[in-house]
Design an enzyme around this catalytic site. Structure first.
Site, PDB file in Angstrom:
ATOM      1  N   SER A 131       0.794  -1.231   0.000  1.00  0.00           N
ATOM      2  CA  SER A 131       0.000   0.000   0.000  1.00  0.00           C
ATOM      3  C   SER A 131       0.828   1.283   0.000  1.00  0.00           C
ATOM      4  O   SER A 131       0.306   2.343  -0.318  1.00  0.00           O
ATOM      5  CB  SER A 131      -0.942   0.004   1.194  1.00  0.00           C
ATOM      6  OG  SER A 131      -0.189   0.029   2.383  1.00  0.00           O
ATOM      7  N   LYS A 158     -12.756  -1.794  -0.540  1.00  0.00           N
ATOM      8  CA  LYS A 158     -11.903  -0.914  -1.358  1.00  0.00           C
ATOM      9  C   LYS A 158     -12.509  -0.792  -2.761  1.00  0.00           C
ATOM     10  O   LYS A 158     -13.556  -0.176  -2.909  1.00  0.00           O
ATOM     11  CB  LYS A 158     -10.460  -1.425  -1.335  1.00  0.00           C
ATOM     12  CG  LYS A 158      -9.833  -1.201   0.052  1.00  0.00           C
ATOM     13  CD  LYS A 158      -8.365  -1.558   0.139  1.00  0.00           C
ATOM     14  CE  LYS A 158      -7.792  -1.118   1.482  1.00  0.00           C
ATOM     15  NZ  LYS A 158      -7.283  -2.214   2.300  1.00  0.00           N
ATOM     16  N   HIS A 168      -5.670  -4.531  -2.102  1.00  0.00           N
ATOM     17  CA  HIS A 168      -5.395  -3.359  -2.947  1.00  0.00           C
ATOM     18  C   HIS A 168      -5.283  -3.725  -4.429  1.00  0.00           C
ATOM     19  O   HIS A 168      -5.135  -2.843  -5.269  1.00  0.00           O
ATOM     20  CB  HIS A 168      -4.090  -2.667  -2.526  1.00  0.00           C
ATOM     21  CG  HIS A 168      -4.236  -1.761  -1.349  1.00  0.00           C
ATOM     22  ND1 HIS A 168      -4.910  -0.560  -1.411  1.00  0.00           N
ATOM     23  CD2 HIS A 168      -3.814  -1.887  -0.073  1.00  0.00           C
ATOM     24  CE1 HIS A 168      -4.871   0.021  -0.222  1.00  0.00           C
ATOM     25  NE2 HIS A 168      -4.217  -0.762   0.612  1.00  0.00           N
TER      26      HIS A 168
END
Ligand SMILES: *Cc1c(COP(=O)(O)O)cnc(C)c1O
Length: 396
Positions: free
Chosen positions: A183, A242, A211
């Site tokens: 990240s 996300k 992610h």
């Protein structure tokens, strides 16, 4: 007692503040999207959400959630195995398996729980977990809850991983664990090389696609798509919080027997509530959308290429990225905070990160690109970076 404890906490909090690490919340008064309103009334462009596909405020998902709210009520008031499972939960699990090309899926309230509950039911003191040094906090916590022997390798360092795998030959079962995208840098784990080492040293592999899902790979199927490893990885964990709509929910998906065992023994699954029906319904809608069109992934990839290209042209130092995370390197901690503050004055919301969140002298601004950004948003962000960058002497 509390009087003493209170003064102890006050001192600790003061030292956090003095170190410049005190976290304040910025208050948003609009939906989560590219242009948001904050509590001061100011409108800013948002470049720090994990809203990679721009789905946090997507009408199709909102409609699906509303419909489920009307038809299936608000909450489940139960864990899954007592009376917390609707057909919607089963359908969502099937959609996730289809998306990742895996055998079965188990839902959790969050990916933090998926990672917290994955190791302890599967591995014992006879086994080994070999973990990337930059893995997410929830993986670190999950590993702590398990008695398996722990090995750690430097971020994406395949020579170090090989050394650790040699040491781990002493154990019965071995699993290599990595984030799909890290990240802070936006780099993708070299899953092809990890997989090859796993084959060579007889280990399993787990990837956390939080992610990377929806982002990495031509159709956003994550690192297993990027490296042509669909169906080959034993365990994938991920979040619905996300790219996939951004509400709440996590999952573990992979080999059938592993998921079966998690349903029997994974503590966050057995002892924590089901996700609400509306979230499951919106999730189903979202995966249907993903199989219907690749529009959002294409736009995200175009946006990211455009942004990185223009920023480099302007003279900025951007870490190599294969994700929607762009680290604009400033190196100096104080400069990163000044720059973020100035950017906000220019109407661009980005966050500066510095030690100990990133290594010493590696301070940066992290920019997160979204399919929800239009070209004009990106241009405004690049113009603000260029203006502030010149002011602060970052670029010429
Ligand atoms: C965000 C994130 C999580 C946590 O996901 P939640 O669903 O918000 O709990 C776990 N792992 C990684 C790698 C993440 O980036």
């Amino acid at each position: 007692m509390y009087k003493d404890f209170q003064s102890f906490l006050r001192q600790e909090l003061d030292s956090i503040e003095q170190a410049g690490l005190y976290k304040d919340e910025r208050i948003i008064t609009s939906p989560q999207k590219a242009d948001i309103t904050v509590s001061t009334g100011k409108e800013v462009l948002n470049f720090c959400a994990n809203n990679y596909l721009g789905l946090s405020n997507n009408q199709e998902l909102i409609d699906a959630a509303k419909k489920a709210l009307d038809e299936r009520g608000y909450g489940m008031s139960s864990v899954r195995f007592i009376c917390g499972t609707q057909d919607l939960h089963k359908q969502l699990e099937a959609k996730i398996s289809e998306f990742f090309g895996t055998e079965d899926t188990i839902l959790y309230a969050a990916c933090f729980d998926a990672n917290g509950g994955v190791f302890e039911p599967l591995l014992s003191e006879q086994d080994a977990i070999i973990s990337d040094a930059l893995n997410h906090a929830s993986i670190i916590d999950g590993v702590r809850l398990c008695k398996a022997k722990r090995y750690r390798y430097a971020n994406a360092d395949m020579a170090d991983l090989e050394e650790q795998l040699k040491l781990a030959q002493a154990q019965r079962f071995r699993i290599i664990v990595t984030d799909g995208v890290f990240s802070m840098d936006g780099n993708v784990a070299p899953l092809d090389k990890i997989y090859a080492l796993a084959e060579k040293y007889n280990a399993m592999v787990m990837v956390d696609e939080s992610h990377s899902a929806g982002v990495v790979g031509k159709t956003g199927r994550g690192t297993t798509e990027r490296f042509n490893l669909r169906g080959k990885i034993e365990i994938i964990t991920g979040t619905l919080g996300k790219a996939f709509g951004g509400a709440i929910g996590g999952f573990t998906t992979g080999k059938k027997e592993i998921i079966d065992m998690l349903r029997q023994r994974s503590r966050p699954y057995l002892f924590s509530n089901s996700i609400p029906p509306m979230v499951a319904a919106a999730g189903i809608q979202m995966f249907d959308m993903m199989s219907r069109t690749n529009e959002l992934q294409d736009k995200l990839h175009e946006n990211t290429d455009y942004f990185v290209g223009k920023m480099k042209e302007a003279g900025f130092d951007i870490k190599p990225t294969e994700s929607a995370i762009c680290a604009v390197m400033l190196y100096d901690a104080k400069l990163s905070q000044e720059m973020a503050t100035r950017m906000l004055e220019e109407g661009i919301y980005v966050v500066g990160f510095y030690y100990p969140v990133v290594p010493k002298d590696q301070a940066r601004i992290r920019v997160q690109i979204s399919a929800g950004h239009e070209r004009a948003h990106l241009d405004k962000c690049i113009a603000a970076f260029t203006k502030v960058g010149k002011e602060l002497g970052v670029i010429k």
